[in-house]
Motif scaffolding. Sequence first.
Motif, PDB file in Angstrom:
ATOM      1  N   ILE A 123      -8.725  23.453 -15.612  1.00  0.00           N
ATOM      2  CA  ILE A 123      -9.453  24.403 -14.782  1.00  0.00           C
ATOM      3  C   ILE A 123     -10.517  25.077 -15.649  1.00  0.00           C
ATOM      4  O   ILE A 123     -10.445  25.050 -16.868  1.00  0.00           O
ATOM      5  N   VAL A 124     -11.519  25.639 -14.990  1.00  0.00           N
ATOM      6  CA  VAL A 124     -12.552  26.370 -15.720  1.00  0.00           C
ATOM      7  C   VAL A 124     -12.187  27.852 -15.662  1.00  0.00           C
ATOM      8  O   VAL A 124     -12.291  28.472 -14.601  1.00  0.00           O
ATOM      9  N   ILE A 180     -11.427  25.096  -7.095  1.00  0.00           N
ATOM     10  CA  ILE A 180     -10.876  24.126  -6.155  1.00  0.00           C
ATOM     11  C   ILE A 180     -11.956  23.170  -5.664  1.00  0.00           C
ATOM     12  O   ILE A 180     -11.725  21.984  -5.476  1.00  0.00           O
ATOM     13  N   SER A 181     -13.177  23.693  -5.514  1.00  0.00           N
ATOM     14  CA  SER A 181     -14.279  22.837  -5.052  1.00  0.00           C
ATOM     15  C   SER A 181     -15.059  22.205  -6.194  1.00  0.00           C
ATOM     16  O   SER A 181     -16.100  21.603  -5.973  1.00  0.00           O
ATOM     17  N   LEU A 182     -14.552  22.352  -7.405  1.00  0.00           N
ATOM     18  CA  LEU A 182     -15.278  21.859  -8.580  1.00  0.00           C
ATOM     19  C   LEU A 182     -15.681  20.398  -8.396  1.00  0.00           C
ATOM     20  O   LEU A 182     -14.868  19.561  -8.032  1.00  0.00           O
ATOM     21  N   ARG A 188     -12.530  26.512   2.613  1.00  0.00           N
ATOM     22  CA  ARG A 188     -11.890  25.302   2.126  1.00  0.00           C
ATOM     23  C   ARG A 188     -10.750  25.637   1.181  1.00  0.00           C
ATOM     24  O   ARG A 188      -9.661  25.081   1.290  1.00  0.00           O
ATOM     25  N   ALA A 189     -11.032  26.560   0.243  1.00  0.00           N
ATOM     26  CA  ALA A 189     -10.016  26.903  -0.751  1.00  0.00           C
ATOM     27  C   ALA A 189      -8.810  27.523  -0.066  1.00  0.00           C
ATOM     28  O   ALA A 189      -7.661  27.192  -0.389  1.00  0.00           O
ATOM     29  N   ALA A 190      -9.087  28.409   0.902  1.00  0.00           N
ATOM     30  CA  ALA A 190      -7.978  29.059   1.605  1.00  0.00           C
ATOM     31  C   ALA A 190      -7.128  28.012   2.313  1.00  0.00           C
ATOM     32  O   ALA A 190      -5.894  28.042   2.240  1.00  0.00           O
ATOM     33  N   ASP A 191      -7.805  27.057   2.964  1.00  0.00           N
ATOM     34  CA  ASP A 191      -7.080  25.992   3.655  1.00  0.00           C
ATOM     35  C   ASP A 191      -6.204  25.210   2.681  1.00  0.00           C
ATOM     36  O   ASP A 191      -5.013  25.011   2.908  1.00  0.00           O
ATOM     37  N   ALA A 192      -6.846  24.766   1.593  1.00  0.00           N
ATOM     38  CA  ALA A 192      -6.133  23.914   0.644  1.00  0.00           C
ATOM     39  C   ALA A 192      -4.906  24.623   0.091  1.00  0.00           C
ATOM     40  O   ALA A 192      -3.839  24.030  -0.045  1.00  0.00           O
ATOM     41  N   LEU A 193      -5.068  25.921  -0.222  1.00  0.00           N
ATOM     42  CA  LEU A 193      -3.950  26.643  -0.824  1.00  0.00           C
ATOM     43  C   LEU A 193      -2.849  26.921   0.204  1.00  0.00           C
ATOM     44  O   LEU A 193      -1.663  26.829  -0.114  1.00  0.00           O
ATOM     45  N   SER A 194      -3.253  27.251   1.422  1.00  0.00           N
ATOM     46  CA  SER A 194      -2.213  27.555   2.406  1.00  0.00           C
ATOM     47  C   SER A 194      -1.419  26.292   2.725  1.00  0.00           C
ATOM     48  O   SER A 194      -0.230  26.356   3.015  1.00  0.00           O
ATOM     49  N   ALA A 235      -4.387  21.665  -5.521  1.00  0.00           N
ATOM     50  CA  ALA A 235      -5.208  21.886  -4.335  1.00  0.00           C
ATOM     51  C   ALA A 235      -6.499  21.086  -4.419  1.00  0.00           C
ATOM     52  O   ALA A 235      -6.957  20.503  -3.436  1.00  0.00           O
ATOM     53  N   ARG A 236      -7.083  21.048  -5.612  1.00  0.00           N
ATOM     54  CA  ARG A 236      -8.324  20.300  -5.776  1.00  0.00           C
ATOM     55  C   ARG A 236      -8.103  18.817  -5.499  1.00  0.00           C
ATOM     56  O   ARG A 236      -8.890  18.168  -4.812  1.00  0.00           O
TER      57      ARG A 236
END
Lengths: 331, 331, 357, 498
Positions: free
Chosen positions: D92-93, D102-104, D122-128, D154-155
């Motif tokens: 991770i950065v 997550i969108s890196l 997008r990040a919220a979706d991926a994490l949930s 998530a990424r």
Amino acid sequence: MTTTLSPERTVTPATARRSLQFILTTGLLPALLILMCVVFAIVEPRFVDGSNLLNVARQSVFLLLIAMGQMIVLINAQLDLSVGATVALTSVVVASVTAASSGGPESVLLGLGAGLLLGVVIGLVNGCIVAFWKVPSFMATLGSTSVLTGLALIISKGAPIIGLPMIFSDALATSSVLGIPVPVLLGVVIAIGMGIFMSRTVPGRNMYAVGGNRAAALVAGINVRKTVILAFVLCSVLASLAGILLTARVGSGEASLGASFVMLSIAAAVLGGTSLFGGEGVLWRVVLGVLFLGVLSNGMNLLHVSSYIQELVIGMVLIAAVAAERLKRVA
Amino acid sequence: MTTTLSPERTVTPATARRSLQFILTTGLLPALLILMCVVFAIVEPRFVDGSNLLNVARQSVFLLLIAMGQMIVLINAQLDLSVGATVALTSVVVASVTAASSGGPESVLLGLGAGLLLGVVIGLVNGCIVAFWKVPSFMATLGSTSVLTGLALIISKGAPIIGLPMIFSDALATSSVLGIPVPVLLGVVIAIGMGIFMSRTVPGRNMYAVGGNRAAALVAGINVRKTVILAFVLCSVLASLAGILLTARVGSGEASLGASFVMLSIAAAVLGGTSLFGGEGVLWRVVLGVLFLGVLSNGMNLLHVSSYIQELVIGMVLIAAVAAERLKRVA
Amino acid sequence: SAGAEPVNGESWSAPALLTNCKSPKVDPRGCTGPNTPGTYTSLNRSEVTKPWRICSVLPHLKDPTWVGMNYGQATQARQLGVSLTTTDAGGYENVAQQVTQVEDCVSSGANAVLLSAVSNESLNPAIAKAKKKGVAVVDVGNGVSSAEVDARVLQDYVDMGKMIGTHLAALKKSLKVALLPGPAGAGWTERSRKGFEAAVAGSAVEIVDVKYGDTGKEVQLKLVEDTLSANPDIDAIVGTAITMEVAATLLAEQGKAEDIGLYGTYVTPQAVELIKRGQAKCAPSEQSSQIGKISVDLAVRTLERKPLDKDIQRYAPEPLLICGPKEDGYDNTAKFDATGSFAPQGWSPAFNVEAGK
Amino acid sequence: MTANPLVAIRNVSKKFAGVTALSDVSFEIKRGEIHALMGENGAGKSTLIKILCGVHKATRGSIALDGAEIVFDGPQDAEKGGIRTVFQELNIVPQLSVAENISLGSLPLKSGLVDRKKMLERAADALSGLGADLPLEARAGDLPRSSQQLIEIARALMGEARLLILDEPTASLGENESRQLLSIVTGLARRGVAILYVTHRMHEVEAIADRVSVLRDGKFIETLNAPMDEAIIVERMIGRPASSLYQHSRREPGRELLVVSGLGSATLRDVSMTVRAGEVVGVAGLLGCGKSDLARACFGLHPVQDGGIKLDGEQIARPSPAGMLERGLVYYPSDRRTEGLVLGRPLFESMTMGSHRPARITRKGFLRTQKEYELAHSIAEELDLRPMQLDRTSGKFSGGNQQKAVLARGRMRTAKVHLFDEPTVGIDVGAKADVYRLIDNYADAGHGVVVISSDLTEIIGVSDRVYVMREGRIAAHLTGADITEENIARSFFAAAPA
Ligand SMILES: Nc1ncnc2c1ncn2[C@@H]1O[C@H](COP(=O)(O)OP(=O)(O)OP(=O)(O)O)[C@@H](O)[C@H]1O
Ligand SMILES: Nc1ncnc2c1ncn2[C@@H]1O[C@H](COP(=O)(O)OP(=O)(O)OP(=O)(O)O)[C@@H](O)[C@H]1O
Ligand SMILES: [Mg+2]
Ligand SMILES: [Mg+2]
């Protein structure tokens, strides 16, 4: 197996292999240095004159001392840009002190003492700013460069400080032991001492750990601050010593002394395989880095290469040498 | 709750809290800058003269351009020591080219074109040496500094290049739009553009990723090499633009132009919160860093502070400002 | 400050070289050309009607030449009761910094700028701007090519190089010479080289090597060592004052002091000392503190509209070629008056001289 | 399923300078299957994965995707081919926000500029989807390792993958997150995504894997089909039948060695804990409950505001790592790469680091380098560290072997108390037994041992007593027969019994 059959045949590849082995394990630098010396010696026989070689040695001592200090700081993943200003301030202070002294033999000790003490103080200040205030060393020493230069100018009032006792220059610049000039001797002794310090003592070893992974060193119980401060002190003391020897050599205290050493010392250390990111560096290779730069410039001067072209060549050689080292490591 | 009872009492702590809040979130720099301006304005009213402020702006543009480039490179966890030499070579080349031109309006374009093209080439070379040969940027750009300086000296033969068409200086240095000098206008426009580029475009964001964690960027599918090279190109182009504007300002091509910008640009970027270790830096704060240095030096000049003391003060302020920022962050 | 001269406000005179910049034989760019020997006479304090504000913008204050300049300027400013503030660019590489300082000076409301430019050309736009604002500009010490300056007080380094070159040529000996003129790209370096080369052209003096290098002592030290290795058969070294300082010790060390003559393109107090002691032969003095004095006086003359001579725009103190006992038949060290060249021992640069004191 | 498999690995070999990491490995991964890859530390699992996703190039052999031979020039090529990877090492950065991490590499765009709103969504979706709740705008570097691991997963889960590679994804996750991840993985497989899954946790393999391929010493051993017998897998991995994992000898606890009372800090609330001589104390808790911070506070790495720390009767005013080590308290960090090893230096230096004097490898201030190397060597042998070339740089060792080097620390000096933070992260089953033996031996020798772990079976297996933490507090204190999975899990969520 085939040695008895045709010795020439087998000797050659073996030697070739061994020298390739040597290059691959110890790096290209020694090979390049030797190559360069051979080329210069062929093109300009004066290069291998005893007096010229002694010249190169004598000239290189100052850079050697400073580059060793820079290496130590670099191994700690720090950088000291203030070495040049340290040389300048030391020169001014030492000249003021000795010029005001009796001029007897004790003035040599007085000058040495004052200069080295100054080095300790500068190193402590740099080190503490970095270790306690957490200022990146690049900025801390950029700032202290400015402060030290200001001080040197204020003390010297812009004019060289003259009146050093003769004995000071005699003792520290012109005298020699067994035909080897005192500064060169000092440089060799200190290089050996520093080599042992870095590879064979606990504080030296700790520096590699701190530079390689500061957090891990901390967790392993190393006093990181003490280690970093020690590194800056060593670096400044070495720079001060270079300042003292330079002052003895030029015979006056000068606020403009030393500026050229900042970038050169870093270049020499990196050329000698020291990592700019900490944790890597060996002393004897830095010695080679210093000699490399010294021989290159001396050789070009002997060959009457114009200064404009020299700038160009040094830049290209610097890049090429480091690149070759990197590419070799990858291969 | 108590607002109705005693408005004065509650307003003060609220304001104080809000301004403390401001300082804590945006950093000390804006606060320090404002404080410094107020002090200078009180001690020396001429400081807030329109003409003096315009002076500060005009003088700061060159450093601003270069510091922005430096910031971009720093965010990529690289460093560009060759910005000074880029300014010098650009100056020499642009002066040679325009001096040989017709002197009509197209010579402005010619000069701009040649200078910017040179910037692109220098950036590409620096970037490729770093990205492909894996030479640490410190060494790569130290080397290219030497090469570029050599080239500038060879082209100029050590003498200033004169004969720039009047129109060149008129267009790029003296003319103004709506009372704002063209260089200042250019600086502002480019600063806004760069701000958007770094914060809102994919290549810009990628630079933060590459500088913050190169390996992570690589496995996330970012073209690390391309990103790093682009950063060097942007930096060199900005330095070249500064070189062009400076040449227009001083009216001749000089191989000695620009050397002082190297350390200053890094200092300004770091003062503006850019990390020397990559991944961190915001454009508008770098603008503040540049203004901070510009105001400090202008103010001290107006107050007739001796140049020796100025050295001292700048060094201390540099260290103190960075230290304050660090300590604040820890607290 | 240590060594300050007594302030009496009296007028003084000194020998000088005068040039009419508008004369057809003189190049108007930089006003270089033939000059006539004459005298420079300063103002008397009573002739000064206002506490004029003058800025001096110097390249740096890190060597005796420029500290001497500062000494001369501060001294004359005190004599005339005008205010003088001094800034320095911190080195010859800081062109932009110097342009800034000229602008800062103008915006601080000065009446005149004494400009010791770091570059022959680069200050011209700044000069033009200052002139537009009605500020008088005096070209001091280094020379600028702008024709707009009100007056000039300087020793052209072309002349300095020429002076030592002419001297060598006049010796009528065949000499192999190495030239170490100073940092590459600096205006004064190139000009002294030009002057020297012009003077020895066609003579028995042959330049066998030219090596540039910063005037930091460690740099010159290395340069001289390498020059000696590269050219074991040279008869003379011509270099900066710093070159002379480091070379004298080196030559003694290597036992070559008798074989190789040391000459300079300018002097420092230490270089003068070397010449006196016979460790170096000759070098010209540009008389920087004298230049400093004249420059302030000329600026005030311009502001007061009391020109010494309407036709003369350029003044230079008579340059001196100092030769020591080593240069047979030329020894003039006994006559050399150091006060025209350098600040007295212990002088601290004055950055701010207030009016009327 | 179609005739040709999704991925066919054919005769792949990989040589690094000095070691052969893989030799002649061949096996296939089918569409929609969960394929576990198992093997001891250093068996070559991560290396194989890095070849599959284009980070390394194979020295020999080929890889076919969908029947067509592929050559990747870098990870971006693999991504284009539909291969997504979560690496063993975190990528991770730290300076960027959670959402941006997550969108890196695939930031959403709107009219040429980065679309921040979409990025956050997008990040919220991926994490949930992972059942995780992380602050989207927080600096990723400020979050604990477990949260960073979630960001990476998530990424990898974003976008369309054909092959998802997970290299020990649960190594630093808590029970909850692990369970969530496993169910996501099974869901993906059902939708036809092939999964290559590396883990040292047997129960995970049993729960989800369709097939298991085993590597040993870089060689391919066998592919087993579900249902699988744990004993057989282990035997294939280590080449001999498995011995029992946990050792737990009966001991009488002695005097109190470490007493923590009323500790309060940014993350800890009134935490008290006692560790006696000769006992192993487990500390369990969900992700982010502060169990690591407790150990770090004792060692002086985590600043505390209230409370006291007493070591062997001595009240410690201001603990510092150097001082605590001096007094006999050793802390083993959970993140070997950031806090354990100097990756660019030889491994033995990392083992002896900070212990030169207590390990008596100095004489008159100088290092006795020969003796240093011998000491490191003997301890490495005890821990079965592989390969035994301790002068190779630390970074070149496999994850598990790096972990062993960190654990060597306690053998370099005389210690009284050991604080292990996730001691078996990334360690294979065989070596795990070695570590538990080490822990047990310490306790037998009368040392106090604290084991902090997210692995419940591990906690239950090694501990004499267990503290359960929740939101910075001690939620439960279990002894003897009370130490059961149900009891611990209940304390994770319920309020502490009074
Ligand atoms: N970059 C590298 N340079 C040299 N050797 C390496 C490198 N990476 C891995 N190795 C070596 O390759 C072998 C296999 O390592 P790998 O990381 O694939 O093991 P692993 O099966 O993933 O083990 P673990 O379970 O411990 O993660 C090890 O011996 C390791 O030392
Ligand atoms: N999901 C999260 N979001 C934000 N902060 C978190 C999260 N998880 C943990 N933290 C922070 O981590 C710190 C506690 O971390 P610590 O490492 O002690 O926990 P831990 O129980 O060891 O967790 P882990 O299992 O992740 O190692 C606290 O500062 C807490 O606020
Ligand atoms: Mg692995
Ligand atoms: Mg933890």
